[in-house]
Design an enzyme around this catalytic site. Structure first.
Site, PDB file in Angstrom:
ATOM      1  N   ASP A  59       0.886  -1.165   0.000  1.00 16.75           N
ATOM      2  CA  ASP A  59       0.000   0.000   0.000  1.00 16.75           C
ATOM      3  C   ASP A  59       0.926   1.218   0.000  1.00 16.75           C
ATOM      4  O   ASP A  59       1.626   1.472   0.986  1.00 16.75           O
ATOM      5  CB  ASP A  59      -0.878  -0.012   1.258  1.00 16.75           C
ATOM      6  CG  ASP A  59      -1.771   1.220   1.343  1.00 16.75           C
ATOM      7  OD1 ASP A  59      -1.563   2.186   0.567  1.00 16.75           O
ATOM      8  OD2 ASP A  59      -2.672   1.225   2.200  1.00 16.75           O
ATOM      9  N   SER A 139      -0.532  14.178 -14.374  1.00 15.18           N
ATOM     10  CA  SER A 139      -1.738  14.151 -15.207  1.00 15.18           C
ATOM     11  C   SER A 139      -1.864  15.506 -15.890  1.00 15.18           C
ATOM     12  O   SER A 139      -1.324  16.507 -15.382  1.00 15.18           O
ATOM     13  CB  SER A 139      -2.966  13.932 -14.319  1.00 15.18           C
ATOM     14  OG  SER A 139      -4.157  14.172 -15.029  1.00 15.18           O
ATOM     15  N   TYR A 152      -8.316  15.489  -6.567  1.00 14.53           N
ATOM     16  CA  TYR A 152      -7.385  14.765  -7.450  1.00 14.53           C
ATOM     17  C   TYR A 152      -6.477  15.728  -8.203  1.00 14.53           C
ATOM     18  O   TYR A 152      -5.253  15.564  -8.238  1.00 14.53           O
ATOM     19  CB  TYR A 152      -8.199  13.927  -8.435  1.00 14.53           C
ATOM     20  CG  TYR A 152      -7.357  13.236  -9.487  1.00 14.53           C
ATOM     21  CD1 TYR A 152      -6.622  12.098  -9.175  1.00 14.53           C
ATOM     22  CD2 TYR A 152      -7.301  13.727 -10.796  1.00 14.53           C
ATOM     23  CE1 TYR A 152      -5.849  11.465 -10.148  1.00 14.53           C
ATOM     24  CE2 TYR A 152      -6.535  13.106 -11.759  1.00 14.53           C
ATOM     25  CZ  TYR A 152      -5.805  11.967 -11.434  1.00 14.53           C
ATOM     26  OH  TYR A 152      -5.039  11.348 -12.390  1.00 14.53           O
ATOM     27  N   LYS A 156      -2.303  16.205  -8.133  1.00 12.36           N
ATOM     28  CA  LYS A 156      -1.383  16.062  -9.272  1.00 12.36           C
ATOM     29  C   LYS A 156      -0.559  17.344  -9.487  1.00 12.36           C
ATOM     30  O   LYS A 156       0.579  17.271  -9.947  1.00 12.36           O
ATOM     31  CB  LYS A 156      -2.154  15.667 -10.536  1.00 12.36           C
ATOM     32  CG  LYS A 156      -2.785  14.270 -10.449  1.00 12.36           C
ATOM     33  CD  LYS A 156      -1.734  13.177 -10.252  1.00 12.36           C
ATOM     34  CE  LYS A 156      -2.333  11.775 -10.283  1.00 12.36           C
ATOM     35  NZ  LYS A 156      -1.338  10.713 -10.103  1.00 12.36           N
TER      36      LYS A 156
HETATM   37  N1  LIG Z   1      -6.705   6.848 -16.557  1.00 16.45           N
HETATM   38  C1  LIG Z   1      -6.500   8.139 -16.808  1.00 16.45           C
HETATM   39  O1  LIG Z   1      -7.252   8.756 -17.598  1.00 16.45           O
HETATM   40  C2  LIG Z   1      -5.366   8.865 -16.173  1.00 16.45           C
HETATM   41  C3  LIG Z   1      -4.603   8.341 -15.138  1.00 16.45           C
HETATM   42  N2  LIG Z   1      -3.567   9.066 -14.609  1.00 16.45           N
HETATM   43  C4  LIG Z   1      -2.754   8.555 -13.506  1.00 16.45           C
HETATM   44  O2  LIG Z   1      -2.116   7.345 -13.905  1.00 16.45           O
HETATM   45  C5  LIG Z   1      -1.961   6.484 -12.797  1.00 16.45           C
HETATM   46  C6  LIG Z   1      -2.587   5.125 -13.118  1.00 16.45           C
HETATM   47  O3  LIG Z   1      -3.957   5.318 -13.439  1.00 16.45           O
HETATM   48  P1  LIG Z   1      -4.903   4.163 -14.010  1.00 16.45           P
HETATM   49  O4  LIG Z   1      -4.107   3.040 -14.516  1.00 16.45           O
HETATM   50  O5  LIG Z   1      -5.879   4.815 -14.871  1.00 16.45           O
HETATM   51  O6  LIG Z   1      -5.642   3.725 -12.643  1.00 16.45           O
HETATM   52  P2  LIG Z   1      -6.390   2.374 -12.263  1.00 16.45           P
HETATM   53  O7  LIG Z   1      -7.325   2.737 -11.161  1.00 16.45           O
HETATM   54  O8  LIG Z   1      -6.952   1.709 -13.443  1.00 16.45           O
HETATM   55  O9  LIG Z   1      -5.204   1.484 -11.656  1.00 16.45           O
HETATM   56  C7  LIG Z   1      -4.545   1.909 -10.497  1.00 16.45           C
HETATM   57  C8  LIG Z   1      -3.786   0.762  -9.865  1.00 16.45           C
HETATM   58  O10 LIG Z   1      -3.189   1.287  -8.679  1.00 16.45           O
HETATM   59  C9  LIG Z   1      -3.442   0.395  -7.604  1.00 16.45           C
HETATM   60  N3  LIG Z   1      -3.469   1.169  -6.359  1.00 16.45           N
HETATM   61  C10 LIG Z   1      -4.380   2.102  -5.984  1.00 16.45           C
HETATM   62  N4  LIG Z   1      -4.097   2.549  -4.760  1.00 16.45           N
HETATM   63  C11 LIG Z   1      -2.981   1.901  -4.357  1.00 16.45           C
HETATM   64  C12 LIG Z   1      -2.221   1.933  -3.183  1.00 16.45           C
HETATM   65  N5  LIG Z   1      -2.555   2.702  -2.134  1.00 16.45           N
HETATM   66  N6  LIG Z   1      -1.112   1.156  -3.112  1.00 16.45           N
HETATM   67  C13 LIG Z   1      -0.769   0.352  -4.145  1.00 16.45           C
HETATM   68  N7  LIG Z   1      -1.473   0.257  -5.268  1.00 16.45           N
HETATM   69  C14 LIG Z   1      -2.574   1.028  -5.374  1.00 16.45           C
HETATM   70  C15 LIG Z   1      -4.782  -0.252  -7.926  1.00 16.45           C
HETATM   71  O11 LIG Z   1      -4.933  -1.504  -7.244  1.00 16.45           O
HETATM   72  C16 LIG Z   1      -4.681  -0.392  -9.442  1.00 16.45           C
HETATM   73  O12 LIG Z   1      -4.056  -1.614  -9.801  1.00 16.45           O
HETATM   74  C17 LIG Z   1      -2.624   7.189 -11.614  1.00 16.45           C
HETATM   75  O13 LIG Z   1      -1.657   7.861 -10.847  1.00 16.45           O
HETATM   76  C18 LIG Z   1      -3.552   8.192 -12.286  1.00 16.45           C
HETATM   77  O14 LIG Z   1      -3.821   9.282 -11.471  1.00 16.45           O
HETATM   78  C19 LIG Z   1      -3.245  10.307 -15.068  1.00 16.45           C
HETATM   79  C20 LIG Z   1      -3.951  10.861 -16.086  1.00 16.45           C
HETATM   80  C21 LIG Z   1      -5.061  10.194 -16.711  1.00 16.45           C
HETATM   81  C1  LIG Z   2      -8.684  12.715 -16.772  1.00 14.88           C
HETATM   82  C2  LIG Z   2      -7.383  12.807 -16.180  1.00 14.88           C
HETATM   83  O1  LIG Z   2      -6.557  13.527 -16.666  1.00 14.88           O
HETATM   84  C3  LIG Z   2      -7.027  12.058 -15.057  1.00 14.88           C
HETATM   85  C4  LIG Z   2      -7.915  11.074 -14.457  1.00 14.88           C
HETATM   86  O2  LIG Z   2      -5.927  12.242 -14.583  1.00 14.88           O
END
Ligand SMILES: NC(=O)C1=CN([C@@H]2O[C@H](COP(=O)(O)OP(=O)(O)OC[C@H]3O[C@@H](n4cnc5c(N)ncnc54)[C@H](O)[C@@H]3O)[C@@H](O)[C@H]2O)C=CC1
Ligand SMILES: CC(=O)C(C)=O
Length: 256
Positions: A59, A139, A152, A156
């Site tokens: 975590d 982001s 959020y 970021k």
């Molecule tokens: N999906 C999007 O549109 C965007 C995502 N991001 C950033 O990219 C990164 C990844 O995002 P996604 O893959 O979309 O998210 P997601 O929610 O699909 O996957 C996130 C992963 O992080 C893990 N996780 C969450 N909290 C945790 C913790 N406390 N300790 C360990 N693992 C943890 C979850 O179990 C999951 O496997 C994030 O930092 C997000 O803010 C940035 C811009 C856009």
């Molecule tokens: C939409 C976006 O930029 C996120 C979830 O970081």
């Protein structure tokens, strides 16, 4: 000997794509997530394709767990070269709905998780007696305030500030610190944001995506692999003369 990369939140979405890409690039990968089942599945996928990976349950909001996980990866994979502080959460938070609990949750994971990751990586690089690369998930929402995502978005902005500051502090140790700033990426996180924004507006699923997508110059949402390609660059030698940067990979949502 393979270089070693530690990727948090690597059980799904962008983190998974990064883990798979870095394995393809030749890294031994620590697939770190608090979901042990998904972390194991990604590590198995890498190992079954002639890569080298271990799953680590952590975590990222818990400083001791992060230090233990990084040390476990360094010992088991015999080295430590790159950390990708990717794990994050993004609940929809219209201003008047914000509670202390949601602020604590988001900041503990998105901001403190990055600080603990940076500190643990520095300790590991020092133990290995060399520098390394720290890469943080930011982001486009860390460049411009996003509607209904105040907590959020501000987390970021903080990651972008941390990236710049750590770059200055750690350069003397041979450590570079950069970030990546995706736009809308097709992952479970985005599906949930769309659901919450659409529901709050009393609209069908997909409404939230439509609103955000209007800002994308390239006219399409991104795939996790679009982001992983940029992280591959940041993790490899071609980015050696870059530090303190947070690269926008958003199809032209924000111009800076
Ligand atoms: N999906 C999007 O549109 C965007 C995502 N991001 C950033 O990219 C990164 C990844 O995002 P996604 O893959 O979309 O998210 P997601 O929610 O699909 O996957 C996130 C992963 O992080 C893990 N996780 C969450 N909290 C945790 C913790 N406390 N300790 C360990 N693992 C943890 C979850 O179990 C999951 O496997 C994030 O930092 C997000 O803010 C940035 C811009 C856009
Ligand atoms: C939409 C976006 O930029 C996120 C979830 O970081």
């Amino acid at each position: 000997m393979k270089k070693v990369a530690f990727v948090t939140g690597a059980g799904q979405g962008i983190g998974k794509a990064i883990a798979l890409r870095l394995a393809k690039d030749g890294f031994a990968v620590a697939v770190a997530d608090y979901n042990a089942a998904t972390a194991n599945a990604v590590a198995d996928e890498i190992n079954s394709h002639n890569g080298s990976a271990i799953a680590v349950t952590v975590d990222v909001s818990d400083r001791e767990q992060v230090f233990a996980a990084v040390e476990e990866a360094r010992t088991k994979l015999k080295g430590f070269d790159v950390i990708v502080n990717n794990a994050g959460v993004a609940p929809s938070t219209p201003i008047e709905s914000i509670t202390p609990d949601v602020v604590d949750k988001v900041y503990n994971i998105n901001v403190k998780g990055v600080i603990w990751g940076i500190q643990a990586a520095v300790q590991a690089f020092k133990a290995e007696k060399h520098g390394g690369k720290i890469i943080n998930a930011c982001s486009q929402a860390g460049h411009v305030g996003n509607p209904e995502l105040a907590v959020y978005s501000s987390s970021k902005f903080a990651v972008r500030g941390l990236t710049q500051t750590a770059a200055r502090d750690l350069a003397p140790l041979g450590i570079t610190v950069n970030g990546y700033c995706p736009g809308i990426v097709k992952t479970p996180m985005w599906a949930e944001i769309d659901r919450q924004v659409s529901e709050a507006a009393g609209q069908p699923l997909g409404y939230g995506t439509e609103q955000f997508a209007k800002r994308i110059t390239l006219g399409r949402l991104s795939e996790p692999e679009d982001v992983a390609a940029c992280v591959s660059f940041l993790a490899g030698p071609d980015s050696n003369y870059m530090t303190g940067q947070s690269l926008l990979i958003d199809g032209g949502m924000v111009f800076s």
